[in-house]
Design an enzyme around this catalytic site. Structure first.
Site, PDB file in Angstrom:
ATOM      1  N   ASN A 139      78.908   9.656  37.796  1.00  0.00           N
ATOM      2  CA  ASN A 139      80.094  10.357  37.302  1.00  0.00           C
ATOM      3  C   ASN A 139      81.094   9.350  36.747  1.00  0.00           C
ATOM      4  OD1 ASN A 139      81.351   9.139  39.480  1.00  0.00           O
ATOM      5  ND2 ASN A 139      81.320  10.979  40.753  1.00  0.00           N
ATOM      6  N   TYR A 167      71.588   2.686  41.059  1.00  0.00           N
ATOM      7  CA  TYR A 167      72.433   3.770  41.562  1.00  0.00           C
ATOM      8  C   TYR A 167      71.836   5.115  41.166  1.00  0.00           C
ATOM      9  CZ  TYR A 167      76.231   6.748  42.816  1.00  0.00           C
ATOM     10  OH  TYR A 167      76.953   7.743  43.410  1.00  0.00           O
ATOM     11  N   HIS A 181      72.483  19.618  30.624  1.00  0.00           N
ATOM     12  CA  HIS A 181      72.783  18.371  31.343  1.00  0.00           C
ATOM     13  C   HIS A 181      74.198  18.386  31.917  1.00  0.00           C
ATOM     14  CE1 HIS A 181      69.528  15.560  31.409  1.00  0.00           C
ATOM     15  NE2 HIS A 181      69.228  15.789  30.154  1.00  0.00           N
ATOM     16  N   GLN A 205      69.023  20.180  26.398  1.00  0.00           N
ATOM     17  CA  GLN A 205      70.062  19.154  26.350  1.00  0.00           C
ATOM     18  C   GLN A 205      71.389  19.716  26.852  1.00  0.00           C
ATOM     19  OE1 GLN A 205      69.726  15.944  25.744  1.00  0.00           O
ATOM     20  NE2 GLN A 205      71.868  15.726  26.314  1.00  0.00           N
ATOM     21  N   ASP A 208      61.934  12.654  29.287  1.00  0.00           N
ATOM     22  CA  ASP A 208      62.841  12.631  30.438  1.00  0.00           C
ATOM     23  C   ASP A 208      62.075  12.402  31.740  1.00  0.00           C
ATOM     24  OD1 ASP A 208      65.085  13.041  28.931  1.00  0.00           O
ATOM     25  OD2 ASP A 208      65.197  15.200  29.289  1.00  0.00           O
ATOM     26  N   GLU A 245      71.387   9.669  20.993  1.00  0.00           N
ATOM     27  CA  GLU A 245      70.613   9.173  22.134  1.00  0.00           C
ATOM     28  C   GLU A 245      69.157   9.646  21.997  1.00  0.00           C
ATOM     29  OE1 GLU A 245      71.683  11.104  25.741  1.00  0.00           O
ATOM     30  OE2 GLU A 245      70.642   9.667  27.032  1.00  0.00           O
ATOM     31  N   HIS A 246      68.966  10.965  21.829  1.00  0.00           N
ATOM     32  CA  HIS A 246      67.635  11.538  21.612  1.00  0.00           C
ATOM     33  C   HIS A 246      67.572  12.113  20.206  1.00  0.00           C
ATOM     34  CE1 HIS A 246      68.459  12.150  25.999  1.00  0.00           C
ATOM     35  NE2 HIS A 246      67.255  11.626  26.109  1.00  0.00           N
ATOM     36  N   GLN A 259      82.416   3.143  45.294  1.00  0.00           N
ATOM     37  CA  GLN A 259      82.234   2.243  46.444  1.00  0.00           C
ATOM     38  C   GLN A 259      80.797   1.700  46.497  1.00  0.00           C
ATOM     39  OE1 GLN A 259      83.202   5.379  46.422  1.00  0.00           O
ATOM     40  NE2 GLN A 259      82.289   6.633  48.039  1.00  0.00           N
ATOM     41  N   GLU A 298      78.201 -33.397  12.496  1.00  0.00           N
ATOM     42  CA  GLU A 298      79.095 -32.580  13.324  1.00  0.00           C
ATOM     43  C   GLU A 298      79.988 -33.467  14.205  1.00  0.00           C
ATOM     44  OE1 GLU A 298      77.177 -29.428  15.497  1.00  0.00           O
ATOM     45  OE2 GLU A 298      76.824 -28.242  13.698  1.00  0.00           O
ATOM     46  N   HIS A 347      75.494 -36.818  21.077  1.00  0.00           N
ATOM     47  CA  HIS A 347      74.285 -36.030  20.807  1.00  0.00           C
ATOM     48  C   HIS A 347      73.290 -36.864  19.988  1.00  0.00           C
ATOM     49  CE1 HIS A 347      76.606 -32.619  22.210  1.00  0.00           C
ATOM     50  NE2 HIS A 347      75.589 -31.795  22.009  1.00  0.00           N
TER      51      HIS A 347
END
Lengths: 429, 429
Positions: free
Chosen positions: B209, B124, B258, B255, B356, B322-323, B186, B410, B415
């Protein structure tokens, strides 16, 4: 057992469908437990232990004495077997350590990844009639190799307030001492959010009943990581006329005994072979103690013949089994065609039990078709791979204009400026 | 900008808190969209395009002609830059291919893992004023290297019903032709469940988003995998008296542009340095076009001095950025102490914009503290690692008794029996 002779591809989708597990009705009761543990901590845990485990616990944490004593209650033969399994599992999982190869992608631009352990992890080991010590090996060994600082283990106590000594012995053998007598959804909540006794962890691993599974789903939505989504265990066996029906029947039965919802599928290019396997199943089944469970899961099993072995591997790739046993004359020929599977067992002597216990591979694997996207548990599951980069003055001089052009085209001028100020400074000296 | 001089460790937890994003009110509207796409397929997609993108689309799929024409609309300079970035990103991500090392854990027991591509993936790419072609590189290149069979790309059309030609050019450069003019929740629903035009995929990647993020959360609960949980982007910069305040200011500003929810933190062992950076921020800010966004996100930013650089790295590990930019005299000294971060940039010339866009590392990284448990995107994200084992007759003769003992302990007799029938056959044969 449902026998299908050369079912057309149009109905394969249908045959590959997993049973739908309805867990929505569980969600409310599990959320009540989680919120209660969040709010009341140890008090809630002790209350649930009384309610569900039918025991009044003096303390949640297993004492050093209990751990020490466990050694005496475990037969030497079993200790020896656990040590052999530990050695093999350690060898295989140690080989999964990432080598930190530094890549100079362009002159003066060096990039690499480094594996760093997840600092705090929680392991859940189910209770019940049999002690699943093998799961402690499968979860604990990679956690230890990864270097996780804090390893918390939860398992429900029995009615006398004890955890089976084999579990304690196995944990001790690995060096895991932070063990709590907590089961079910409340154990997951305790490790996710912490209580007075139980440290909060960042990621939770391990199998469990539907309450445990639902609790893991719920805490994942609140930002705590989990190993992988869960579903009933599965085996798909591909066999040809050369296979030994006795072995095949034993493998199908071993999967079927896991639980009444276990998924068992046999594929073969030889229709007559199905009859031989059925006979062997009948013969072996009569001698097995978990007959009731096995009969229920076998009633939903599929024994399918398809025109060729290539069709069999196509079906298997569409089904995406947790365990795939390729017991044919030339298993390697089919192995290269496997696209979707959790763990693959090649040849007459690679039975699933080997991987379940002692060969070295992990037995925590994606079920329910998740093998299309998820890997089984490995060292990767206990680390993050952090990327690093180091760019020299010369490196940025070379690459800088490329970054400026791209950032400009994405209308991110401040991104561009972070390069521009540096290039100017380099130019000026 | 909030300035803190040597805040005590007791309040670090507080300082490390992320803004709480309330998305519950979104859930209903997103679920309505998902169900409508599930039920009405393309018809629903075209209706939503009219409603949200304000365009009546003749077709959802981008035509071969549109893709071909994109070449003419992209400036040569930008094409050149994209190709350089592609080359570096390809080099770094190719190095992440798993080598299939076979481990003989014990005599006759060979275990290995094989990376196999996730067959169908969806990418996406958000719309908006600027075309985020860099994200196509970051998602598409590892998908191609992994060998994903089917790569579907969705991005919302503009009001003229077009997708920005830079996006089409970049997709074409990678060999991605399955491109759809669909945005928002969608698009996620279409890729998750398939429609007449859009193929269903197994795993969905990419930023978006809050509708996109919520839709990814919802489809994950229905068994479709996603790249990672999402949150606002973040940078944490560690600087000392040797750092160039102009560079540091530029990195913080990049940063901050963004989005207004971007998280910006400066840590230094030199209190005076904070003032120098503030001055530089003021100077550079006045020249930047996205001033409004930057001012909002800077208003929540933290400029913190701590006694030592070791304290700075402790804070950073607690925050799990994150960074992480380590712009100090000896960045390697701190780099070895990094426990939690998405991507780390070392030294004066390793600005975040490099990663980036073009240095080679991936820019899809864990935010919101998820760097404690999640890795950034890599080749790993597009493959499953399937485990294999091949046990010889001799191998099972050696390991078999160990498996029998463990399975017996067990209480899994079937088995055990899968080994026993084989050991008997070996003995007799």
């Amino acid at each position: 057992m449902r026998i299908l002779i050369c079912p057309p591809r149009e109905i394969w989708d249908n045959l590959c469908e997993r049973p739908v597990i309805k867990r929505e009705d569980l969600e409310n009761s599990v959320r009540v437990i989680i919120n209660s543990v969040k709010k009341n901590g140890d008090k809630a845990l002790l209350k649930y232990s009384e309610e569900f485990d039918k025991v009044n616990l003096p303390n949640l944490k297993v004492t050093a004495g209990e751990i020490l004593n466990s050694e005496n209650s475990v037969p030497d033969e079993l200790k020896g077997a656990i040590k052999i399994a530990k050695s093999n599992i350690t060898k295989f999982h140690s080989s999964q350590l990432l080598s930190e190869e530094i890549i100079e992608t362009t002159m003066g631009v060096r990039c690499w990844r480094k594996s760093v352990a997840i600092e705090k992890v929680g392991l859940y080991i189910p209770g019940g009639s049999a002690p699943l010590f093998s799961t402690i090996l499968m979860l604990g060994i990679p956690a230890i190799i990864a270097g996780c600082n804090e390893i918390v283990l939860c398992s429900p106590p029995d009615k006398t307030g004890c955890i089976n000594p084999v579990l304690l012995y196995t944990a001790k053998l690995l060096g895991i001492n932070n063990i709590f007598k907590i089961g079910g959804a409340q154990a997951i909540a305790a490790m996710a959010f912490g209580t007075e006794s139980v440290p909060a962890v960042y990621k939770i691993f391990g199998p469990g009943n539907q309450f445990v599974t639902k609790a893991k789903e719920c805490i994942q939505q609140e930002g705590i990581a989990i190993d992988m989504p869960a579903g009933p265990s599965e085996v798909l066996v591909i066999a040809d006329a050369n296979s030994n029906p006795e072995f095949i029947a034993a493998d199908l039965l071993s999967q079927a005994e896991h639980g009444s919802d276990s998924q068992v599928i046999l594929l073969t290019d030889n229709t007559d072979f199905i009859g031989l396997v059925r006979e062997e199943i009948e013969k072996q089944l009569s001698l097995l103690p978990r007959r009731g469970i096995i009969e229920t899961s076998l009633s939903g099993s599929l024994l399918i013949s398809l025109p060729t072995l290539d069709d069999c591997i196509d079906f298997s790739n569409q089904y995406a089994p947790e365990h795939l046993i390729i017991n044919t004359a030339e298993p390697q020929k089919l192995a290269v065609k496997v696209r979707n599977a959790g763990s693959v067992f090649l040849g007459a002597y690679s039975c699933e039990s080997a991987g379940d216990y002692a060969s070295g591979t992990n037995h925590t694997l994606p079920t329910n078709g998740f093998a299309r996207t998820y890997s089984g548990l490995s060292l990767d599951s206990f680390v993050k791979k952090i990327s690093f980069q180091e760019i020299t003055r010369e490196g940025l001089s070379g690459l800088g204009p490329t970054i400026e052009i791209m950032a400009g085209a994405e209308s991110l001028e401040a991104h561009k400026n972070a390069v521009t100020v540096r290039l100017k400074s380099i130019k000026n000296g």
